[in-house]
Design a protein around this motif. Structure first.
Motif, mmCIF file in Angstrom:
data_model
loop_
_atom_site.group_PDB
_atom_site.id
_atom_site.type_symbol
_atom_site.label_atom_id
_atom_site.label_comp_id
_atom_site.label_asym_id
_atom_site.label_seq_id
_atom_site.Cartn_x
_atom_site.Cartn_y
_atom_site.Cartn_z
ATOM 1 N N MET B 296 0.818 -1.210 0.000
ATOM 2 C CA MET B 296 0.000 0.000 0.000
ATOM 3 C C MET B 296 0.856 1.267 0.000
ATOM 4 O O MET B 296 0.460 2.286 -0.580
ATOM 5 C CB MET B 296 -0.952 -0.001 1.192
ATOM 6 C CG MET B 296 -2.234 -0.767 0.933
ATOM 7 S SD MET B 296 -3.130 -0.220 -0.561
ATOM 8 C CE MET B 296 -4.810 -0.267 0.028
ATOM 9 N N ILE B 298 3.666 1.494 -1.538
ATOM 10 C CA ILE B 298 4.084 1.581 -2.946
ATOM 11 C C ILE B 298 2.963 2.189 -3.789
ATOM 12 O O ILE B 298 3.196 3.075 -4.625
ATOM 13 C CB ILE B 298 4.466 0.172 -3.481
ATOM 14 C CG1 ILE B 298 5.774 -0.299 -2.830
ATOM 15 C CG2 ILE B 298 4.575 0.177 -4.993
ATOM 16 C CD1 ILE B 298 6.113 -1.757 -3.121
ATOM 17 N N VAL B 299 1.739 1.717 -3.557
ATOM 18 C CA VAL B 299 0.585 2.245 -4.292
ATOM 19 C C VAL B 299 0.436 3.745 -4.027
ATOM 20 O O VAL B 299 0.204 4.537 -4.947
ATOM 21 C CB VAL B 299 -0.706 1.497 -3.883
ATOM 22 C CG1 VAL B 299 -1.941 2.211 -4.424
ATOM 23 C CG2 VAL B 299 -0.672 0.063 -4.385
ATOM 24 N N ALA B 302 2.998 5.753 -5.835
ATOM 25 C CA ALA B 302 2.753 5.747 -7.284
ATOM 26 C C ALA B 302 1.642 6.723 -7.675
ATOM 27 O O ALA B 302 1.614 7.208 -8.800
ATOM 28 C CB ALA B 302 2.415 4.336 -7.757
ATOM 29 N N ARG B 314 -8.854 9.079 -3.844
ATOM 30 C CA ARG B 314 -9.414 7.814 -3.361
ATOM 31 C C ARG B 314 -8.299 6.784 -3.121
ATOM 32 O O ARG B 314 -8.366 6.004 -2.173
ATOM 33 C CB ARG B 314 -10.492 7.276 -4.310
ATOM 34 C CG ARG B 314 -10.010 6.579 -5.566
ATOM 35 C CD ARG B 314 -11.164 6.200 -6.488
ATOM 36 N NE ARG B 314 -12.016 5.142 -5.961
ATOM 37 C CZ ARG B 314 -11.753 3.838 -6.104
ATOM 38 N NH1 ARG B 314 -10.683 3.443 -6.745
ATOM 39 N NH2 ARG B 314 -12.572 2.927 -5.620
ATOM 40 N N THR B 315 -7.267 6.823 -3.971
ATOM 41 C CA THR B 315 -6.190 5.844 -3.813
ATOM 42 C C THR B 315 -5.363 6.137 -2.562
ATOM 43 O O THR B 315 -5.058 5.233 -1.779
ATOM 44 C CB THR B 315 -5.278 5.849 -5.059
ATOM 45 O OG1 THR B 315 -6.085 5.720 -6.223
ATOM 46 C CG2 THR B 315 -4.288 4.697 -5.008
ATOM 47 N N ALA B 318 -7.348 5.186 0.498
ATOM 48 C CA ALA B 318 -7.326 3.744 0.757
ATOM 49 C C ALA B 318 -5.997 3.349 1.395
ATOM 50 O O ALA B 318 -5.959 2.577 2.365
ATOM 51 C CB ALA B 318 -7.546 2.972 -0.545
ATOM 52 N N ALA B 321 -5.687 4.756 5.072
ATOM 53 C CA ALA B 321 -6.551 4.017 5.994
ATOM 54 C C ALA B 321 -5.982 2.620 6.242
ATOM 55 O O ALA B 321 -5.928 2.145 7.386
ATOM 56 C CB ALA B 321 -7.964 3.914 5.425
ATOM 57 N N TYR B 322 -5.536 1.980 5.184
ATOM 58 C CA TYR B 322 -5.024 0.614 5.329
ATOM 59 C C TYR B 322 -3.728 0.597 6.126
ATOM 60 O O TYR B 322 -3.544 -0.204 7.049
ATOM 61 C CB TYR B 322 -4.791 -0.016 3.954
ATOM 62 C CG TYR B 322 -4.521 -1.502 4.045
ATOM 63 C CD1 TYR B 322 -5.562 -2.410 3.967
ATOM 64 C CD2 TYR B 322 -3.229 -1.986 4.248
ATOM 65 C CE1 TYR B 322 -5.328 -3.770 4.086
ATOM 66 C CE2 TYR B 322 -2.984 -3.345 4.367
ATOM 67 C CZ TYR B 322 -4.046 -4.223 4.285
ATOM 68 O OH TYR B 322 -3.805 -5.572 4.421
ATOM 69 N N LEU B 370 -11.044 5.968 5.604
ATOM 70 C CA LEU B 370 -11.969 4.907 5.194
ATOM 71 C C LEU B 370 -13.256 5.537 4.659
ATOM 72 O O LEU B 370 -13.769 5.131 3.614
ATOM 73 C CB LEU B 370 -12.288 3.975 6.374
ATOM 74 C CG LEU B 370 -13.406 2.959 6.105
ATOM 75 C CD1 LEU B 370 -12.989 1.954 5.037
ATOM 76 C CD2 LEU B 370 -13.800 2.222 7.386
ATOM 77 N N PHE B 373 -12.677 6.961 1.209
ATOM 78 C CA PHE B 373 -12.594 5.915 0.188
ATOM 79 C C PHE B 373 -13.969 5.279 -0.026
ATOM 80 O O PHE B 373 -14.408 5.049 -1.152
ATOM 81 C CB PHE B 373 -11.561 4.860 0.605
ATOM 82 C CG PHE B 373 -11.415 3.743 -0.383
ATOM 83 C CD1 PHE B 373 -10.930 3.991 -1.659
ATOM 84 C CD2 PHE B 373 -11.773 2.444 -0.056
ATOM 85 C CE1 PHE B 373 -10.807 2.970 -2.584
ATOM 86 C CE2 PHE B 373 -11.648 1.419 -0.974
ATOM 87 C CZ PHE B 373 -11.165 1.679 -2.240
ATOM 88 N N SER B 374 -14.631 5.002 1.073
ATOM 89 C CA SER B 374 -15.945 4.369 1.003
ATOM 90 C C SER B 374 -16.923 5.251 0.228
ATOM 91 O O SER B 374 -17.670 4.764 -0.624
ATOM 92 C CB SER B 374 -16.444 4.129 2.431
ATOM 93 O OG SER B 374 -17.728 3.565 2.433
#
Lengths: 403, 382
Positions: B296, B298-299, B302, B314-315, B318, B321-322, B370, B373-374
């Motif tokens: 996450m 890394i995401v 990016a 949104r990315t 996420a 939150a994660y 969250l 994103f939700s």
């Protein structure tokens, strides 16, 4: 660091997508989309279609007739197959016994079996677990005694998946009582039509016939059907399990499942509003999507490391197995909950593709509903099979953490 | 697709690791924390020499024009060594904000000093009544004669005590909650009418509340267009969140290493406690959580500078939150597995735990992200 697909990989995706759009038989696609029962012919037929196009075995080396795809290409392929509602490729031949035969089998075994596996001519199944040997697989007792030019096999295998369709079974059998339990195990290929084999269905929690007990009574197996060396089967078995677990992240399947969950939540009503507007439910979906975002990258990281270092999968795949199995279970759970009261009817006949809902039921029962409750129950298997998630934690603790 | 750091990035990582081993041990860090602003000015000057302070900033202002992944390399090491210096706020958050929003003249005025380690910046955006909402700004800036007059309060301004300049978000139109009408101003720490109340944070770094009592600013203190600063602030905060994910990764990985070493060395009942399956499985779960956290992070890197704001937001939401949840799990379990040693100040474990806790709650806790994103799922379906 680069998370983008290369132009070549994007082109590959388009090629696969176009192929799948034309190649998946419409009736089979609809069965997969709605979770209806697939026949043996549906699944083998799909393998033959793939093979005819040269896509029969993505990750096999080209010298065995495979595509020799990179892990990224295979990932793209699986993602597209899942999105296109293509049937699953049965893993027991392609992904389980075939890599063992390539690595340890005789030329004769390779030449006979590999072409038949890739062409969808033979259905394979697995003979690993026994009533007394589950997580402690090495304590297996099904015996193979040498008698002239063959082994005589006696014993029982269990939790065998789809063996009722199988032409062949690969089995772990005990060929020696000497030394450690792991040292006396051999890897045998057995023709399911051999006299003395009987298959007894085990009906699972959701009421379906997916698994079996298999009994061996004085089954004669040619010595030529031994893979590799006698008493070295445990090494091959572990090799196979690692290949099996690589596939268990199931990112493509999870993506389709998540998409279906979102569609369902957008359509199902609660108090006159779409369920997706319910914050509690939507947050649960969001958490699973976050988990899947992470798993997709973890999966690609692990697979690309194997490819780069040119080594077989190691203990890292245990993490993929744990996360992938939990995710597919959680998705199944939420899909069932999305149905609300419609999750309570349990109509096994509705899994028949020809089934029509009776008038009053049709009024409220969504077409996706029939398999969802059963899938929730059935998917509890994923954290149990292929090495339970507790065994996976043991593997991580021992192999990666050195505990 | 390639998930590895480049050779250049690995070189940077190695440089930082060498620096940490020599100049930023846990004991040295303890003395840095006692410094005037809770960090090491000497270390800051070394970061300048290493080029870190200009890493994500444009080359024409003395920077290196690096990517969010370059920043990830640095932040991961900041996490491992629990570095206290205001890299995140000064370089990533404020430097990035100026890079994207300020005029060339303003960039030329401020950014070279940032790159050289002479100027430190802090972002004064949040106000406690608004929670984590960047639009909930009540501080106002009124046009007067040739300039602006700012009045209002800013709360928990991270790294404020050591900052030379503040980037202050104030309302030039509308009311709290409105997305338009927010402007950004550059304010010197010694501006007349600016009152600061400093305090320490969970992790030992410093923050402050700021009161602006009719602070008079020249016209050129306005950064960007009046009333249109919010999208740039949100973008910069997203980039900072991605950097925090990397810092959390470094801290969580180091914490897992420390915990694993403890399981192998601590003996009870005559054996290392790592022999017990209950603890082995916990440690295995912490390992899995770290792997997922890394993915996450890394995401997040990016997508930190993704052009499409909706995708970026949104990315990153996420990921934040994660990562927040995974970092909390690893932090709490590391303390648990260390037993009493996990809750003492003299051991590094409690310090990692505090920093991870603070990371989870910076710019929005896991529930906040969250929700963001939700809610994007709802937007996507309609």
């Amino acid at each position: 660091m680069d998370l983008n697909y290369t132009p070549e990989e994007e082109a590959f995706r388009q090629e696969i997508r176009a192929f799948l759009a034309a190649a998946v038989p419409p009736d089979v696609r609809e069965k997969v989309r709605l979770g209806r029962r697939l026949t043996r012919e549906d699944m083998l037929g799909w393998q033959r279609i793939l093979h005819a196009r040269g896509f029969g075995a993505g990750t096999w080396p080209q010298r065995f007739g495979g595509c020799g795809w990179s892990v990224v290409q295979q990932h793209v392929f699986e993602e597209e197959c899942a999105a296109a509602c293509a049937p699953p490729q049965i893993p027991f031949g392609l992904r389980m016994v075939a890599p063992v035969l390539m690595a340890f089998g005789s030329p004769t075994q390779q030449q006979y079996h590999l072409p038949r596996i890739i062409a969808g001519e033979d259905w394979w199944c697995q003979g690993y677990s026994e009533p007394g040997a589950g997580s402690d697989l090495a304590s297996l007792r099904t015996g193979a005694a040498r008698g002239g030019d063959h082994y005589v096999v006696n014993g029982q295998k269990t939790w065998n998946t789809l063996g009722q369709y199988a032409d062949w079974i690969f089995c772990l059998v005990r060929t020696s009582q000497e030394g450690k339990a792991q040292n006396g195990i051999s890897f045998l290929l057995i023709d399911m039509r051999t006299t003395g084999i009987s298959v007894r269905p085990i009906i699972t929690v959701e009421g379906e016939h997916e698994i079996n007990d298999i009994f061996f009574q004085d089954v004669r197996v040619p010595l030529a059907n031994l893979v590799g060396e006698e008493n070295k089967g445990w090494t091959y078995a572990k090799f196979l399990l690692n290949h099996e677990r690589t596939n268990n992240a199931g990112v493509g399947i999870c993506k389709r499942s998540l998409a279906q969950l979102k569609q369902l939540a957008a359509r199902q009503q609660r108090g006159g509003r779409p369920l997706l507007e319910n914050v509690r439910f939507r947050d649960r979906i969001a958490r699973l999507e976050m988990e899947l975002m992470a798993l997709e990258i973890t999966n690609l990281r692990v697979l690309s490391a194997f490819a780069r270092d040119n080594r077989p999968p190691g203990a890292e795949v245990s993490a993929l197995k744990i996360k992938g199995s939990e995710l597919i279970q959680d998705l199944a759970e939420l899909k069932m909950h999305a149905l609300g009261m419609d999750a309570l009817p349990y109509l096994r006949e509705a899994l028949d593709p020809q089934w029509q809902a009776p008038a009053l039921l049709a009024d409220h029962y969504p077409p996706e509903a029939p398999p969802l409750t059963g899938q929730y129950f059935n998917q509890r298997k994923t954290s149990i099979y292929a090495g339970s998630n507790e065994i996976q934690r043991n593997i991580i603790a021992k192999m990666i953490l050195g505990l | 697709m390639d998930f590895r750091y480049s050779d250049e990035q690995l070189g940077l990582q190695e440089t930082l690791q060498r620096f940490i081993a020599r100049d930023y041990t846990f004991e040295q860090r303890r003395t840095f924390m006692q410094g005037a602003h809770g960090y090491s000015e000497a270390a800051w000057q070394q970061y300048a020499e290493l080029g870190l302070l200009g890493l994500p900033l444009p080359e024409q202002y003395g920077g290196l024009g690096g990517s969010a992944t370059d920043v990830m390399v640095v932040m991961e090491q900041f996490g491992r060594a629990l570095m206290l210096e205001p890299y995140l706020t000064c370089v990533v958050l404020c430097g990035g904000l100026l890079r994207d929003l300020a005029s060339p003249a303003q960039c030329a005025q401020v950014l070279p000093g940032v790159c050289e380690g002479k100027t430190k910046l802090a972002l004064a955006a949040h106000e406690s009544r608004g929670g984590y909402d960047l639009a909930a700004i009540a501080t106002v800036a009124q046009r007067e004669r040739s300039g602006w007059v700012v009045s209002g309060r800013k709360h928990v301004v991270l790294d404020a005590p050591g900052a030379d300049l503040f980037l202050v978000a104030a309302r030039t139109a509308g009311s709290p909650g409105d997305e338009s009408g927010i402007s950004l101003f550059l304010v010197a720490k010694d501006a007349a009418g600016l009152v600061m109340e400093p305090y320490a944070t969970q992790s030992g770094s410093r923050a402050a509340d700021l009161a602006f009592e009719r602070v008079t600013l020249p016209a050129q203190a306005l950064i960007g267009t009046a009333g249109a600063a919010l999208p740039a602030i949100e973008r910069a905060v997203d980039e900072a969140c991605a950097a925090l994910c990397a810092e959390a990764l470094g801290a969580a990985a180091a914490l897992n290493e420390a915990t694993l070493a403890y399981l192998k060395s601590r003996k009870q009942f005559g054996v290392p406690i790592g022999m017990f399956q209950a603890l082995q499985h916990r440690m295995a779960d912490m390992y899995v959580a770290e792997e997922q956290l890394r993915s996450m992070a890394i995401v997040a890197a990016a997508h930190a500078r993704e052009a499409d704001a909706a995708v970026r937001t949104r990315t990153v939401a996420a990921a934040k939150a994660y990562v927040g949840g995974a970092a909390r799990f690893i932090g709490q379990q590391a303390v648990q597995l260390h037993g009493g040693m996990g809750v003492v100040d003299e051991h590094i474990v409690s310090h990692y735990f505090k920093r991870l806790s603070m990371i989870e709650m910076s710019f929005g806790d896991s529930d906040h992200f969250l929700a963001r994103f939700s809610d994007s799922l709802l937007a996507a379906s309609s």
